[in-house]
Motif scaffolding. Structure first.
Motif, mmCIF file in Angstrom:
data_model
loop_
_atom_site.group_PDB
_atom_site.id
_atom_site.type_symbol
_atom_site.label_atom_id
_atom_site.label_comp_id
_atom_site.label_asym_id
_atom_site.label_seq_id
_atom_site.Cartn_x
_atom_site.Cartn_y
_atom_site.Cartn_z
ATOM 1 N N LYS A 23 -4.724 -8.439 3.685
ATOM 2 C CA LYS A 23 -5.219 -8.522 2.305
ATOM 3 C C LYS A 23 -4.508 -7.264 1.366
ATOM 4 C CE LYS A 23 -9.474 -6.488 4.077
ATOM 5 N NZ LYS A 23 -10.864 -6.568 4.051
ATOM 6 N N LEU A 24 -3.841 -6.327 1.865
ATOM 7 C CA LEU A 24 -3.173 -5.165 1.186
ATOM 8 C C LEU A 24 -1.896 -5.812 0.417
ATOM 9 C CD1 LEU A 24 -3.192 -2.097 3.488
ATOM 10 C CD2 LEU A 24 -4.688 -2.708 1.725
ATOM 11 N N THR A 25 -1.814 -5.420 -1.036
ATOM 12 C CA THR A 25 -0.689 -5.571 -1.975
ATOM 13 C C THR A 25 0.139 -4.629 -2.020
ATOM 14 O OG1 THR A 25 -1.874 -5.088 -4.017
ATOM 15 C CG2 THR A 25 -2.302 -7.262 -3.011
ATOM 16 N N ASP A 26 1.152 -4.918 -2.728
ATOM 17 C CA ASP A 26 2.237 -3.921 -3.284
ATOM 18 C C ASP A 26 1.467 -3.046 -4.124
ATOM 19 O OD1 ASP A 26 4.299 -4.805 -1.536
ATOM 20 O OD2 ASP A 26 5.201 -6.042 -3.025
ATOM 21 N N ASP A 27 0.793 -3.400 -4.870
ATOM 22 C CA ASP A 27 -0.132 -2.439 -6.024
ATOM 23 C C ASP A 27 -0.988 -1.777 -5.271
ATOM 24 O OD1 ASP A 27 1.198 -3.316 -8.405
ATOM 25 O OD2 ASP A 27 -0.248 -5.075 -8.690
#
Length: 61
Positions: A23-27
């Protein structure tokens, strides 16, 4: 490990964290100089781990 070392290690660990926590994004993993603790807070919210647990995990990667 001091904060500078942890920040350097974090750059290497980003991909592994994204694999482990889908669930981690680049942002979420975007790092701005001087805002490492703020970014750790965002990761803490997404992963449910404490900042200390995250620091230890990054150190191990």
């Amino acid at each position: 490990m001091n904060l500078d070392q942890l920040e350097g290690k974090f750059n290497e660990a980003k991909g592994k964290l994204k694999q482990k926590y889908a669930k981690l994004t680049d942002d979420d993993l975007k790092y701005s100089e001087g805002k490492f603790d703020e970014m750790l807070g965002k990761l803490q919210e997404k992963t449910g781990q404490t900042k200390e647990q995250l620091k230890e995990e990054i150190d191990k990667l």
